[in-house]
Design a protein around this motif. Structure first.
Motif, PDB file in Angstrom:
ATOM      1  N   ALA A   1       0.844  -1.190   0.000  1.00 23.31           N
ATOM      2  CA  ALA A   1       0.000   0.000   0.000  1.00 23.31           C
ATOM      3  C   ALA A   1       0.876   1.235   0.000  1.00 23.31           C
ATOM      4  O   ALA A   1       2.046   1.196   0.418  1.00 23.31           O
ATOM      5  N   ALA A   2       0.307   2.331  -0.457  1.00 23.12           N
ATOM      6  CA  ALA A   2       1.016   3.605  -0.467  1.00 23.12           C
ATOM      7  C   ALA A   2       0.012   4.723  -0.250  1.00 23.12           C
ATOM      8  O   ALA A   2      -1.175   4.587  -0.569  1.00 23.12           O
ATOM      9  N   VAL A   3       0.501   5.819   0.289  1.00 25.26           N
ATOM     10  CA  VAL A   3      -0.327   6.989   0.562  1.00 25.26           C
ATOM     11  C   VAL A   3       0.169   8.144  -0.281  1.00 25.26           C
ATOM     12  O   VAL A   3       1.371   8.468  -0.266  1.00 25.26           O
ATOM     13  N   LEU A   4      -0.730   8.757  -1.031  1.00 28.25           N
ATOM     14  CA  LEU A   4      -0.446  10.010  -1.732  1.00 28.25           C
ATOM     15  C   LEU A   4      -0.969  11.142  -0.854  1.00 28.25           C
ATOM     16  O   LEU A   4      -2.156  11.205  -0.565  1.00 28.25           O
ATOM     17  N   ARG A   5      -0.082  12.028  -0.447  1.00 30.15           N
ATOM     18  CA  ARG A   5      -0.491  13.088   0.473  1.00 30.15           C
ATOM     19  C   ARG A   5      -0.139  14.454  -0.123  1.00 30.15           C
ATOM     20  O   ARG A   5       0.997  14.673  -0.559  1.00 30.15           O
ATOM     21  N   GLY A   6      -1.118  15.342  -0.148  1.00 33.99           N
ATOM     22  CA  GLY A   6      -0.858  16.673  -0.691  1.00 33.99           C
ATOM     23  C   GLY A   6      -2.071  17.570  -0.512  1.00 33.99           C
ATOM     24  O   GLY A   6      -3.160  17.126  -0.143  1.00 33.99           O
ATOM     25  N   GLU A   7      -1.897  18.852  -0.815  1.00 36.17           N
ATOM     26  CA  GLU A   7      -2.975  19.831  -0.672  1.00 36.17           C
ATOM     27  C   GLU A   7      -3.987  19.659  -1.795  1.00 36.17           C
ATOM     28  O   GLU A   7      -3.750  18.952  -2.786  1.00 36.17           O
ATOM     29  N   ALA A   8      -5.126  20.296  -1.624  1.00 39.64           N
ATOM     30  CA  ALA A   8      -6.151  20.255  -2.664  1.00 39.64           C
ATOM     31  C   ALA A   8      -5.593  20.815  -3.966  1.00 39.64           C
ATOM     32  O   ALA A   8      -4.913  21.847  -3.973  1.00 39.64           O
TER      33      ALA A   8
ATOM     34  N   VAL B   1      -4.883  11.363   0.135  1.00 42.74           N
ATOM     35  CA  VAL B   1      -5.405  12.046   1.311  1.00 42.74           C
ATOM     36  C   VAL B   1      -4.916  13.483   1.335  1.00 42.74           C
ATOM     37  O   VAL B   1      -3.796  13.793   0.934  1.00 42.74           O
ATOM     38  N   ARG B   2      -5.792  14.349   1.803  1.00 39.76           N
ATOM     39  CA  ARG B   2      -5.463  15.770   1.901  1.00 39.76           C
ATOM     40  C   ARG B   2      -5.039  16.100   3.332  1.00 39.76           C
ATOM     41  O   ARG B   2      -5.598  15.563   4.294  1.00 39.76           O
ATOM     42  N   GLY B   3      -4.067  16.986   3.475  1.00 48.12           N
ATOM     43  CA  GLY B   3      -3.698  17.503   4.783  1.00 48.12           C
ATOM     44  C   GLY B   3      -3.016  16.471   5.659  1.00 48.12           C
ATOM     45  O   GLY B   3      -2.308  15.585   5.192  1.00 48.12           O
ATOM     46  N   ASP B   4      -3.264  16.582   6.978  1.00 49.84           N
ATOM     47  CA  ASP B   4      -2.566  15.749   7.955  1.00 49.84           C
ATOM     48  C   ASP B   4      -3.383  14.560   8.430  1.00 49.84           C
ATOM     49  O   ASP B   4      -3.063  13.958   9.461  1.00 49.84           O
ATOM     50  N   THR B   5      -4.445  14.213   7.744  1.00 45.57           N
ATOM     51  CA  THR B   5      -5.250  13.063   8.155  1.00 45.57           C
ATOM     52  C   THR B   5      -4.355  11.833   8.275  1.00 45.57           C
ATOM     53  O   THR B   5      -3.675  11.458   7.321  1.00 45.57           O
ATOM     54  N   PRO B   6      -4.326  11.174   9.454  1.00 45.20           N
ATOM     55  CA  PRO B   6      -3.430  10.025   9.613  1.00 45.20           C
ATOM     56  C   PRO B   6      -3.893   8.824   8.808  1.00 45.20           C
ATOM     57  O   PRO B   6      -5.089   8.570   8.658  1.00 45.20           O
ATOM     58  N   VAL B   7      -2.930   8.086   8.297  1.00 45.92           N
ATOM     59  CA  VAL B   7      -3.191   6.813   7.628  1.00 45.92           C
ATOM     60  C   VAL B   7      -2.244   5.810   8.287  1.00 45.92           C
ATOM     61  O   VAL B   7      -1.205   5.454   7.726  1.00 45.92           O
TER      62      VAL B   7
END
Length: 899
Positions: free
Chosen positions: A26-33, A162-168
């Motif tokens: 699995a991987a998380v893409l994290r960044g602003e809108a 995911v946007r912002g600091d939402t934990p995954v």
């Protein structure tokens, strides 16, 4: 076309390629809108060639609806449900609303999601895309993350945006998606809008190279501004809300549909509500669908929204934000009111709640019903959200406190201990709470504290109640804290209650610790009740284990703990499994099954971390440290002990702190560092509540005596023996008598006592410890022929168990006795990973792959994968051979299982 995202795309392509080869991840893409996360997901889906693609998108309006996102993701593959183990299949069906049954526990559901996706992955692999994870409902999020942490042998790639600091939590690979490289941003502007480099430079500086901002702003510039012959507007069009002007330009009908879709993505209710509202606004009746269809066409033509199956989806979440922010609050409440008339169940409840302007018991009751439905399907996080909102809408403080308390329980079961504690604190503050409710809240506070906080504080809180249930909980907390005085007080209070299994156990422990002769009798009666009643709950077996332990019968206690583990796995109450596995792992270790103990603790450790039980995490770390000590793995032992102590000491969980300290002392003993071991054992014995436990002090006594004698401290050894004799005075099982005989033989230098211990032993590993000690004594007494048999027996047992330091010590003694050393006995099961070892053990019990998958929360395909890895490692080719090998390597069954 993607611009400037080769590195990010390459990372995702690698995850997908590995998954297609059978190494899922699995991987998380994290960044602003607007950073381009969705575009990267789209590109990843296209790079999977013939791999199947499943997709779900979090919607803010559905964040309170249990399993809304999971329904999106799994609906296309529900045809494969029949291939799942029955408990997993039933849990998934319940979660998706395909049956009226309840899902109950989150572990079978998570395993069911994993198994269903594994079926969907055959034969070419599967790519699962979860967009806007920050808005995915909590029930779906829990199941998806459970799955994501168990993909190692599956052909599945699970990608979260995911946007912002939402934990995954639990997903180590994160891809940060920021602004585009300046060259790539300039190229995108030139290719799409013909923007020259100078204007592009100014736009990039003003937007941080956010691709969405660049694209939307450039589309609104005049030809002269784009060419650079006219200055750029100040401020740039769109500003913080890029789509505000486009939303404002919509016709009233399209704006109305956009407003409805912002709170209800299902297209059917949204179109009907738009028709009703339009008719009401225009004052004329007509076909309700016409107004909705006309508005939908305008939204699609404007590029703001599109139909996606049965859902109306905004092209970007910021469009929804712009619509929502532009709408008057009263207008939104009106939309929710109409939608409540057109929807049912959970959707109706949440629309009513959003339309409410103050306390409303009718609406609160509908939310409570929605919470109950979520809870029955295993959606504890969603149930907590619904109950918390219901509490806000509840007019009376008494019912409000009850709903806050229920919300706290649901949050705890949903793996959110922080939220649970906040809700419980709010429940306590409600005025007029009755005594019974106040005690129930206190009991929950104490249980939460015991699992995740300070054990001594848990004792204080739980001691405020006088029911046998609260007294038992308080006694459990006191045993964790290592507080003998509290256990005695609680035992005296429990003795005032009518006789019964739990009362006799709690009272018996306290009275026995206080030297009251009635205590052992109560414990014997409790154990007889446990045998006669055949406990149905794991907790009852653990209390029976505590009773046996207090009597000094570790073998009987270990057997009861093993039964607790079996009950917890099959009872449907697997939420308590991480805690039960603490005791199962200890039982396996005491039996000398070190590989099995490590496997159980690693499973328990993963489950405890997922559940948010730090004190249980400490327990498994401490047991793993002891296993590492017995195996002579110095660095692992020290690391694991440090990690356990870092939790147990500040939380004052003396039982676990004591076990972690014991690991270090045992490591010294196994490596022949007797003085250091004696010093550590002595420090443990002298430590107070919160730093150790009487149970630890009693259990380590045989090791302490051996270390003291090795260090030349004979008086200290005899002092420890005297205390051990007192604590074992009522023990009657053969193994408990064997250990006592061994300690006497060591302390008083009597070989006949060691021989008697060998005759009594039922625990093969402890028998090997005694044989080693007897063999050493016989060799030093110049009786090498007698010594060799004992030393050879000990060396072979230690080799099989993987207890390296003890095996080396036995081999060295055997050579000194003229034996030349035994032929090495390969510890074949040591070649298996913890997961493989667990599967091998269940194969030996005769379980099918589906039943093993159900027990271990895996997919059947994962079980089969591991079996095909196990066979060549062990040089076998069938389940029958594997079962025979496991049985041959296991120690005899503890006495408790022969009762």
């Amino acid at each position: 076309m993607l611009y400037g995202r080769s590195a990010e795309s390459g990372t995702l392509d690698e995850v997908i390629a590995r998954a297609r080869a059978g190494h899922g991840g699995a991987a998380v893409l994290r960044g602003e809108a607007g950073a381009g996360k969705t575009a990267l997901l789209d590109a990843a889906a296209g790079h999977g060639t013939d791999a199947r693609v499943l997709r779900a998108t979090g919607v803010e309006a559905e964040a309170g609806l249990a399993f809304a996102a999971l329904h999106q993701l799994l609906w296309p593959v529900t045809g494969a449900l029949d291939a799942l183990p029955a408990p997993q299949r039933d849990a998934v069906r319940a979660a998706l609303g395909l049956t009226g049954e309840t899902a109950g526990d989150p572990y079978p559901l998570g395993a069911g999601v994993l198994s269903l996706l594994a079926e969907a992955a055959a034969p070419h692999g599967l790519i699962c895309l979860i967009d806007d994870f920050q808005w995915v409902d909590r029930a779906s999020a829990h199941a998806l993350l459970f799955t994501a942490r168990r993909l190692a042998t599956e052909r599945i790639a699970l990608l979260f945006a995911v946007r912002g600091d939402t934990p995954v939590p639990g997903i180590p690979l994160t891809v940060q998606v920021g602004g585009l490289p300046h060259a790539a941003a300039a190229e995108m502007l030139r290719a799409r809008h013909g923007v020259p480099s100078g204007v592009a430079r100014d736009l990039i500086a003003a937007t941080g190279a956010n691709p969405l901002a660049l694209d939307e702003i450039a589309a609104r510039l005049s030809p002269a501004q784009l060419a650079g012959t006219a200055p750029l507007p100040d401020p740039l069009p769109g500003g913080a809300r890029l789509f505000g002007d486009r939303v404002a330009a919509l016709s009233p009908g399209a704006a109305l549909l956009a407003r409805v879709a912002a709170v209800e993505p299902e297209v059917g209710p949204a179109l009907r509500a738009t028709g009703l509202l339009h008719a009401e606004d225009s004052g004329r009746a007509g076909p309700l669908a016409d107004a909705g269809r006309t508005a939908l066409a305008e939204l699609e033509e404007a590029g703001l929204a599109e139909l996606h199956g049965a859902r109306l989806r905004f092209r970007h979440p910021l469009i929804r934000s712009a619509v929502y922010e532009a709408a008057p609050r009263a207008g939104l409440r009106r939309v929710h009111t109409v939608l409540a008339q057109l929807t049912t169940g959970d959707r109706r409840a949440w629309h009513l709640a959003s339309a409410a302007v103050g306390p409303d018991e009718r609406v609160a009751a509908e939310l409570v019903a929605a919470a109950e439905r979520a809870r029955e399907r295993g959606g504890y996080g969603s149930a907590a959200t619904a109950l918390a909102r219901a509490a806000e809408l509840t007019p009376e403080p008494g019912p409000r406190a009850v709903r806050l308390k229920d919300a706290a329980v649901a949050a705890w079961l949903g793996g959110r201990p922080g939220q649970a504690e906040s809700l419980l604190a709010e429940a306590r503050e409600q005025p007029g709470t009755d005594t019974a409710l106040a005690l129930e809240i206190a009991r929950l506070r104490g249980r939460f504290e015991l699992n995740a906080g300070d054990a001594t504080e848990a004792v204080r809180i739980l001691s405020t109640g006088d029911s046998i249930g609260m007294l038992a909980d308080a006694a459990e907390a006191a045993s964790y804290a290592g507080d003998t005085a509290a256990l005695i007080r609680l035992g005296r209070r429990a003795a005032a209650h009518p006789p019964g299994f739990l009362r006799d156990t709690v009272a018996g422990i306290g009275l026995a610790l206080d030297g009251d002769p009635a205590g052992p009798g109560l414990l014997r009666r409790a154990l007889a009740q446990a045998r006669a009643g055949e406990p149905r709950e794991a907790a009852e077996y653990l209390w029976a284990a505590a009773a046996a332990g207090q009597l000094g019968e570790t073998d009987l206690a270990a057997g009861m703990a093993e039964r607790a583990g079996r009950v917890a796995r099959v009872s449907g109450m697997t939420g308590q499994l991480p805690v039960v596995l603490e005791f199962v792992a200890t039982a396996e270790r005491l039996a000398g099954r070190l590989a099995s103990s490590r496997a159980v603790s690693e499973e328990g450790l993963a489950l405890a971390r997922e559940a948010g039980y730090p004190n249980t995490v400490a327990a498994h770390l401490a047991n793993l440290a002891v296993v590492a000590a017995l195996r002579g793995e110095q660095e692992d032992c020290e690391r694991l002990a440090r990690e356990a102590l870092a939790i147990a000491v500040p939380h004052r969980v003396g039982l676990r702190a004591g076990v972690a300290g014991y690991a270090r002392a045992l490591l010294d003993l196994g490596l022949g560092r007797h003085a250091a071991a004696h010093e550590r054992f002595t420090a443990l014995t002298a430590a107070g509540p919160g730093a150790t436990s009487p149970a630890v002090v009693w259990r380590i006594a045989p090791d302490h005596i051996e270390a003291a004698l090795g260090a030349g401290e004979e008086a200290a050894a005899r002092e420890v023996l005297a205390a051990y004799e007192r604590s074992s005075a009522h023990a009657t099982t053969p193994e408990s008598r064997a250990l006592l005989a061994r300690c006497r033989g060591l302390a008083h230098s009597r070989a006949e006592d060691l021989a008697e211990a060998l005759r009594l032993h039922t625990n093969t590993f402890e028998a090997a410890r005694t044989a080693l000690l007897l063999g050493e004594r016989l060799r030093r007494a110049r009786r090498p022929a007698e010594a060799r048999g004992q030393l050879r027996r000990a060396a072979e047992t230690f080799e099989r168990a993987g207890a390296g330091p003890w095996a080396r010590r036995a081999r060295d003694e055997l050579r000194a006795a003229g034996g030349g050393g035994p032929a090495p006995v390969p510890a074949v099961l040591d070649a298996l990973t913890p997961q493989e070892l667990r599967i091998a053990g269940l194969v030996a019990e005769g379980l099918s792959s589906k039943r093993i998958a159900d027990r271990l929360f895996l997919s059947p395909r994962t079980v089969e994968y591991h079996l095909y890895k196990i066979y060549p490692k062990l040089g076998i080719g069938s389940r029958t051979e594997l079962a025979r090998l496991v049985v041959l390597r296991k120690a005899p069954v503890p006495e408790a299982d022969r009762l």
